[in-house]
Design a protein around this motif. Structure first.
Motif, mmCIF file in Angstrom:
data_model
loop_
_atom_site.group_PDB
_atom_site.id
_atom_site.type_symbol
_atom_site.label_atom_id
_atom_site.label_comp_id
_atom_site.label_asym_id
_atom_site.label_seq_id
_atom_site.Cartn_x
_atom_site.Cartn_y
_atom_site.Cartn_z
ATOM 1 N N VAL A 35 -51.992 3.278 3.285
ATOM 2 C CA VAL A 35 -52.440 2.920 1.938
ATOM 3 C C VAL A 35 -52.745 1.433 1.914
ATOM 4 C CG1 VAL A 35 -51.843 2.818 -0.499
ATOM 5 C CG2 VAL A 35 -51.088 4.763 0.890
ATOM 6 N N GLU A 36 -53.988 1.120 1.570
ATOM 7 C CA GLU A 36 -54.432 -0.271 1.539
ATOM 8 C C GLU A 36 -54.437 -0.791 0.093
ATOM 9 O OE1 GLU A 36 -57.702 0.723 5.036
ATOM 10 O OE2 GLU A 36 -58.278 -0.353 3.228
ATOM 11 N N SER A 37 -54.311 -2.093 -0.027
ATOM 12 C CA SER A 37 -54.423 -2.738 -1.327
ATOM 13 C C SER A 37 -54.838 -4.185 -1.127
ATOM 14 C CB SER A 37 -53.091 -2.677 -2.082
ATOM 15 O OG SER A 37 -52.075 -3.344 -1.348
ATOM 16 N N GLY A 38 -55.320 -4.798 -2.206
ATOM 17 C CA GLY A 38 -55.605 -6.221 -2.178
ATOM 18 C C GLY A 38 -57.060 -6.612 -2.198
ATOM 19 N N GLY A 39 -57.965 -5.649 -2.118
ATOM 20 C CA GLY A 39 -59.374 -6.007 -2.169
ATOM 21 C C GLY A 39 -59.792 -6.439 -3.563
ATOM 22 N N LEU A 61 -55.031 -8.791 1.992
ATOM 23 C CA LEU A 61 -55.023 -7.345 2.089
ATOM 24 C C LEU A 61 -53.694 -6.874 2.674
ATOM 25 C CD1 LEU A 61 -58.588 -6.678 3.562
ATOM 26 C CD2 LEU A 61 -57.908 -6.971 1.176
ATOM 27 N N SER A 62 -53.243 -5.724 2.205
ATOM 28 C CA SER A 62 -52.027 -5.110 2.731
ATOM 29 C C SER A 62 -52.326 -3.670 3.117
ATOM 30 C CB SER A 62 -50.903 -5.122 1.691
ATOM 31 O OG SER A 62 -50.572 -6.423 1.310
ATOM 32 N N CYS A 63 -51.620 -3.180 4.105
ATOM 33 C CA CYS A 63 -51.783 -1.792 4.548
ATOM 34 C C CYS A 63 -50.409 -1.290 4.970
ATOM 35 C CB CYS A 63 -52.761 -1.715 5.701
ATOM 36 S SG CYS A 63 -52.891 -0.086 6.476
ATOM 37 N N ALA A 64 -49.910 -0.298 4.235
ATOM 38 C CA ALA A 64 -48.581 0.244 4.510
ATOM 39 C C ALA A 64 -48.685 1.654 5.081
ATOM 40 C CB ALA A 64 -47.746 0.257 3.238
ATOM 41 N N VAL A 119 -66.497 -3.251 3.232
ATOM 42 C CA VAL A 119 -65.314 -2.406 3.034
ATOM 43 C C VAL A 119 -64.394 -2.671 4.222
ATOM 44 C CG1 VAL A 119 -64.415 -0.070 2.819
ATOM 45 C CG2 VAL A 119 -66.621 -0.666 1.772
ATOM 46 N N TYR A 120 -63.159 -2.988 3.926
ATOM 47 C CA TYR A 120 -62.179 -3.308 4.956
ATOM 48 C C TYR A 120 -61.241 -2.116 5.169
ATOM 49 C CZ TYR A 120 -63.646 -8.154 5.150
ATOM 50 O OH TYR A 120 -64.375 -9.305 5.339
ATOM 51 N N TYR A 121 -61.056 -1.764 6.431
ATOM 52 C CA TYR A 121 -60.208 -0.632 6.804
ATOM 53 C C TYR A 121 -59.080 -1.112 7.715
ATOM 54 C CZ TYR A 121 -64.309 2.158 5.484
ATOM 55 O OH TYR A 121 -65.358 2.721 4.813
ATOM 56 N N CYS A 122 -57.899 -0.592 7.506
ATOM 57 C CA CYS A 122 -56.818 -0.863 8.443
ATOM 58 C C CYS A 122 -56.683 0.322 9.391
ATOM 59 C CB CYS A 122 -55.494 -1.125 7.735
ATOM 60 S SG CYS A 122 -54.861 0.250 6.786
ATOM 61 N N LEU A 180 -53.617 -8.992 6.011
ATOM 62 C CA LEU A 180 -54.734 -9.833 6.424
ATOM 63 C C LEU A 180 -54.930 -10.895 5.349
ATOM 64 C CD1 LEU A 180 -56.924 -10.253 8.612
ATOM 65 C CD2 LEU A 180 -58.491 -9.009 7.102
ATOM 66 N N GLN A 181 -54.568 -12.117 5.678
ATOM 67 C CA GLN A 181 -54.797 -13.239 4.772
ATOM 68 C C GLN A 181 -56.175 -13.786 5.055
ATOM 69 O OE1 GLN A 181 -52.805 -14.547 2.249
ATOM 70 N NE2 GLN A 181 -54.620 -15.794 1.801
ATOM 71 N N MET A 182 -57.021 -13.782 4.039
ATOM 72 C CA MET A 182 -58.411 -14.220 4.196
ATOM 73 C C MET A 182 -58.642 -15.464 3.340
ATOM 74 S SD MET A 182 -60.348 -10.521 4.144
ATOM 75 C CE MET A 182 -59.947 -10.201 2.422
ATOM 76 N N ASN A 183 -58.911 -16.565 3.981
ATOM 77 C CA ASN A 183 -59.181 -17.825 3.293
ATOM 78 C C ASN A 183 -60.621 -18.271 3.538
ATOM 79 O OD1 ASN A 183 -56.427 -17.920 2.544
ATOM 80 N ND2 ASN A 183 -55.880 -19.044 4.400
ATOM 81 N N SER A 184 -61.074 -19.193 2.718
ATOM 82 C CA SER A 184 -62.429 -19.739 2.860
ATOM 83 C C SER A 184 -63.460 -18.622 2.997
ATOM 84 C CB SER A 184 -62.503 -20.669 4.086
ATOM 85 O OG SER A 184 -61.569 -21.715 3.980
#
Length: 122
Positions: free
Chosen positions: A5-9, A20-23, A92-95, A80-84
């Protein structure tokens, strides 16, 4: 079956940050590798960042120095910490997580998350 389960987008302006988090849930004996992929419209899915069981990491050249992947083994979670952020990070980001459900090689799993949209406006 192991589910992710992903979250954070979401939507962010260029230069901003998202995490982003993926549990993973289900019967899990061990986790091997964890990674984040992304797919932009009209493009192939590509590896963004990966982290191994020994915490070794690898990144796509396009995100080096801006993104950081990390894992919490106790929570079976990868971040996934995404800066700048840049408009070209829009996708679309997938874990993806691999491991074993039981201490036998025949119970290995390779699971993908459902995807979370990241949109970076200019």
């Amino acid at each position: 079956q192991v589910q992710l389960v992903e979250s954070g987008g979401g939507l962010v302006q260029a230069g901003g940050s998202l995490r982003l988090s993926c549990a993973a849930s289900g019967i899990i004996f061990s986790i091997n590798s964890m990674g984040w992929y992304r797919q932009a419209p009209g493009k192939q899915r590509e590896l963004v960042a990966g982290i191994g069981s020994g915490d070794s990491t690898n990144y796509a050249d396009s995100v080096k120095g801006r993104f950081t992947i990390s894992r919490d083994n106790a929570k079976n979670t990868v971040y996934l910490q995404m800066n700048s952020l840049k408009p070209e990070d829009t996708a679309v980001y997938y874990c993806r997580i691999t491991g074993r459900r039981l201490p036998y090689s025949s119970t290995s799993f390779d699971s993908w998350g459902q995807g979370t949209q990241v949109t970076v406006s200019s």
